[in-house]
Design a protein around this motif. Structure first.
Motif, PDB file in Angstrom:
ATOM      1  N   MET A   1       0.796   7.919  65.021  1.00  0.00           N
ATOM      2  CA  MET A   1       1.305   8.392  66.252  1.00  0.00           C
ATOM      3  C   MET A   1       0.484   9.564  66.733  1.00  0.00           C
ATOM      4  N   ASN A   2       0.541   9.717  68.005  1.00  0.00           N
ATOM      5  CA  ASN A   2      -0.282  10.712  68.643  1.00  0.00           C
ATOM      6  C   ASN A   2       0.532  11.996  68.797  1.00  0.00           C
ATOM      7  N   ILE A   3      -0.132  13.116  68.608  1.00  0.00           N
ATOM      8  CA  ILE A   3       0.529  14.415  68.698  1.00  0.00           C
ATOM      9  C   ILE A   3       1.004  14.688  70.121  1.00  0.00           C
ATOM     10  N   ASN A   4       0.288  14.220  71.080  1.00  0.00           N
ATOM     11  CA  ASN A   4       0.697  14.435  72.465  1.00  0.00           C
ATOM     12  C   ASN A   4       1.986  13.668  72.768  1.00  0.00           C
ATOM     13  N   ALA A   5       2.063  12.457  72.250  1.00  0.00           N
ATOM     14  CA  ALA A   5       3.257  11.662  72.477  1.00  0.00           C
ATOM     15  C   ALA A   5       4.444  12.289  71.768  1.00  0.00           C
ATOM     16  N   THR A   6       4.206  12.831  70.579  1.00  0.00           N
ATOM     17  CA  THR A   6       5.265  13.476  69.834  1.00  0.00           C
ATOM     18  C   THR A   6       5.759  14.709  70.591  1.00  0.00           C
ATOM     19  N   LEU A   7       4.802  15.462  71.093  1.00  0.00           N
ATOM     20  CA  LEU A   7       5.188  16.658  71.848  1.00  0.00           C
ATOM     21  C   LEU A   7       5.951  16.259  73.112  1.00  0.00           C
ATOM     22  N   PHE A   8       5.466  15.207  73.772  1.00  0.00           N
ATOM     23  CA  PHE A   8       6.119  14.772  74.986  1.00  0.00           C
ATOM     24  C   PHE A   8       7.535  14.277  74.679  1.00  0.00           C
ATOM     25  N   LEU A   9       7.643  13.493  73.603  1.00  0.00           N
ATOM     26  CA  LEU A   9       8.945  12.967  73.207  1.00  0.00           C
ATOM     27  C   LEU A   9       9.883  14.093  72.814  1.00  0.00           C
TER      28      LEU A   9
END
Length: 156
Positions: free
Chosen positions: A1-9
């Protein structure tokens, strides 16, 4: 998983959590806090009102006590005046009675003095007649004797 997606989520979940908290959790808490603040304010107001009522009641009590003291002092003074008046009336009545008793005693003494003078006159008249009888050595007529006694009484 991508850190940006995690942050966004995570940011979306955090926004949902903030919205849920602001919509459903925060209003009951603020309402409870407001109610609690109102109860405290009402309690403080009631305490202030009770304190002022207590102060007013204490002032009324002090005024009533002062009035009761004044009334009792007035009643005591009136009772003393009445007692003094009763004493003066009793003294006046006693003086009147004493004057009546003295007057009655003087009248009685006067009557007894008059009776004593009369008795003394009669005795002097009898003694004078006896003396004259002895001088004359004869008996005097009773009618003349009575008239002589009467004359001697009037002269004495």
């Amino acid at each position: 998983m991508n850190i940006n997606a995690t942050l966004f989520l995570q940011a979306v979940v955090f926004a949902i959590l903030v919205w849920f908290t602001m919509k459903f959790v925060w209003p009951p808490i603020t309402k409870a806090l407001d109610e609690r603040a109102q109860k405290i304010a009402d309690g403080l107001a009631a305490a202030d009102k009770a304190r002022s009522e207590l102060s007013a009641a204490n002032q009324r009590i002090e005024a009533e006590l002062a009035q009761a003291r004044a009334e009792s002092a007035a009643r005591l003074a009136e009772a003393e005046r009445m007692a003094q008046r009763v004493i003066e009336e009793a003294k006046a009545r006693a003086n009147e009675e004493a004057a009546k008793i003295v007057a009655a005693a003087q009248a009685e003494a006067e009557q007894q003095a008059v009776k004593a003078r009369e008795a003394l006159r009669e005795q002097v008249a009898i003694l004078a007649v006896k003396g004259a009888e002895q001088i004359l050595r004869k008996e005097v007529n009773p009618a003349v004797h009575a008239e002589l006694l009467h004359r001697l009484k009037s002269e004495l």
